[in-house]
Write a protein that holds these residues in place. Structure first.
Motif, PDB file in Angstrom:
ATOM      1  N   HIS A   1      30.415  53.246  40.178  1.00 56.06           N
ATOM      2  CA  HIS A   1      29.466  52.881  38.759  1.00 56.06           C
ATOM      3  C   HIS A   1      30.317  52.535  37.374  1.00 56.06           C
ATOM      4  O   HIS A   1      31.202  52.898  36.876  1.00 56.06           O
ATOM      5  N   ILE A   2      29.250  51.716  36.919  1.00 57.32           N
ATOM      6  CA  ILE A   2      30.303  50.873  35.307  1.00 57.32           C
ATOM      7  C   ILE A   2      29.520  51.451  34.290  1.00 57.32           C
ATOM      8  O   ILE A   2      28.042  51.054  34.281  1.00 57.32           O
ATOM      9  N   VAL A   3      29.764  52.177  33.087  1.00 57.69           N
ATOM     10  CA  VAL A   3      29.193  52.469  32.295  1.00 57.69           C
ATOM     11  C   VAL A   3      29.234  52.538  30.520  1.00 57.69           C
ATOM     12  O   VAL A   3      30.427  53.241  30.445  1.00 57.69           O
ATOM     13  N   PRO A   4      29.335  51.107  29.337  1.00 55.43           N
ATOM     14  CA  PRO A   4      28.227  50.572  30.045  1.00 55.43           C
ATOM     15  C   PRO A   4      29.325  49.053  30.530  1.00 55.43           C
ATOM     16  O   PRO A   4      30.038  49.441  30.271  1.00 55.43           O
ATOM     17  N   SER A   5      27.998  48.602  30.631  1.00 54.27           N
ATOM     18  CA  SER A   5      28.528  46.914  31.460  1.00 54.27           C
ATOM     19  C   SER A   5      28.899  46.540  30.145  1.00 54.27           C
ATOM     20  O   SER A   5      28.104  46.018  29.575  1.00 54.27           O
ATOM     21  N   GLN A   6      29.833  45.538  30.079  1.00 52.30           N
ATOM     22  CA  GLN A   6      30.342  44.685  30.074  1.00 52.30           C
ATOM     23  C   GLN A   6      30.352  43.208  30.305  1.00 52.30           C
ATOM     24  O   GLN A   6      30.708  42.942  31.152  1.00 52.30           O
ATOM     25  N   PRO A   7      29.954  42.173  29.503  1.00 53.98           N
ATOM     26  CA  PRO A   7      30.423  40.829  29.905  1.00 53.98           C
ATOM     27  C   PRO A   7      31.641  40.722  31.055  1.00 53.98           C
ATOM     28  O   PRO A   7      31.760  39.418  32.153  1.00 53.98           O
ATOM     29  N   GLY A   8      32.776  41.191  30.478  1.00 52.77           N
ATOM     30  CA  GLY A   8      33.933  41.208  30.817  1.00 52.77           C
ATOM     31  C   GLY A   8      34.145  41.344  32.262  1.00 52.77           C
ATOM     32  O   GLY A   8      35.103  41.428  33.265  1.00 52.77           O
ATOM     33  N   ASP A   9      32.833  42.487  32.948  1.00 50.80           N
ATOM     34  CA  ASP A   9      32.533  43.626  33.719  1.00 50.80           C
ATOM     35  C   ASP A   9      32.204  42.512  34.937  1.00 50.80           C
ATOM     36  O   ASP A   9      32.551  42.757  36.239  1.00 50.80           O
ATOM     37  N   SER A  10      32.337  40.672  34.107  1.00 48.70           N
ATOM     38  CA  SER A  10      31.733  40.043  35.488  1.00 48.70           C
ATOM     39  C   SER A  10      33.164  39.716  36.737  1.00 48.70           C
ATOM     40  O   SER A  10      33.576  39.098  36.319  1.00 48.70           O
ATOM     41  N   ALA A  11      32.543  39.573  37.658  1.00 50.65           N
ATOM     42  CA  ALA A  11      33.319  39.882  38.934  1.00 50.65           C
ATOM     43  C   ALA A  11      33.574  40.223  39.843  1.00 50.65           C
ATOM     44  O   ALA A  11      32.167  39.896  40.783  1.00 50.65           O
ATOM     45  N   VAL A  12      34.374  39.546  41.112  1.00 53.11           N
ATOM     46  CA  VAL A  12      33.873  40.210  42.716  1.00 53.11           C
ATOM     47  C   VAL A  12      34.798  41.157  42.695  1.00 53.11           C
ATOM     48  O   VAL A  12      35.756  41.792  42.822  1.00 53.11           O
TER      49      VAL A  12
END
Lengths: 114, 110
Positions: free
Chosen positions: A76-87
């Motif tokens: 779980h990632i909270v809150p999600s941020q644009p930098g979390d975009s990844a595989v």
């Protein structure tokens, strides 16, 4: 035969919302689980892990949950941020030793939309 | 900080060439690994080594060999490169369970 499965190849989430990445495993001998994050053209980086004696491990915005009876874990990632975009790769180990290679899932591509 | 370095970030080779990919780690780790990453296939283990001069086959060793003459260095060798070996190659090292990865080498075989 895949021992570690990430059934969602991709996931899109709005910035600020929760991202939930799922992973299932079949080998009951696995007792240590890890999540890695990978950006394009870079190597995977270790994110968070959990031992089978726990059902939850938290590190800042990242929490991993383990349900041994269901052979299921989630990140779980909270809150999600644009930098979390990844595989994101889920990995499992049968014993707490580096001599046994990790078994990786095929990965889930997370896109966090601003 | 753990540092795993790979000799090249990008490499272009011709079919039939012998290719060497080098990996060096500076943390005195016993274990080293070579993976390749392809879209939709995740990370696939090629070879690993848990000691100097020791090597074990991973899931897809065909067409590859490895060399570990020194603890800090693990080399992947493509004896005769083929187009289906075009991929991202990732090296990792570990002492315990957590593996630490290098930046990867994007190899293109033409």
């Amino acid at each position: 035969d895949q021992q570690v499965k990430q059934n969602s190849p991709s996931l899109s989430v709005q910035e600020g919302r929760i991202s939930i990445l799922n992973c299932d495993y079949t080998n009951s001998m696995f007792d240590y689980f890890l999540w890695y994050k990978k950006y394009p053209a870079e190597g995977p980086t270790f994110l968070i892990s959990i031992s089978s004696i726990k059902d939850k491990n938290e590190d800042g915005r990242f929490t991993v949950f383990l349900n041994k009876s269901a052979k299921h874990l989630s990140l779980h990632i909270v809150p999600s941020q644009p930098g979390d975009s990844a595989v994101y790769f889920c990995a499992a180990s049968p014993i707490n030793s580096g001599n046994t290679p990790l078994v990786f899932g095929k990965g889930t591509r997370l896109s966090v939309i601003a | 900080d753990v540092k795993v370095t790979q000799s090249s970030r990008y490499l272009v080779k011709r079919t039939g060439e012998k290719v060497f990919l080098e990996c060096v780690q500076d943390m005195d780790h016993e274990n080293m690994f070579w993976y390749r990453q392809d879209p939709g296939l995740g990370l696939r283990l090629i070879y690993f080594s848990y000691d100097v001069k020791m090597k074990e086959k991973g899931d897809i060793p065909e067409g590859y060999s490895v060399s570990r003459e020194k603890k800090e260095r693990f080399s992947l060798i493509l004896e005769s490169a083929s187009t289906n070996q075009t991929s991202m190659y990732l090296c990792a090292s570990s002492k315990g369970v957590v593996q630490y990865f290098g930046p990867g080498t994007r190899l293109t075989v033409t």
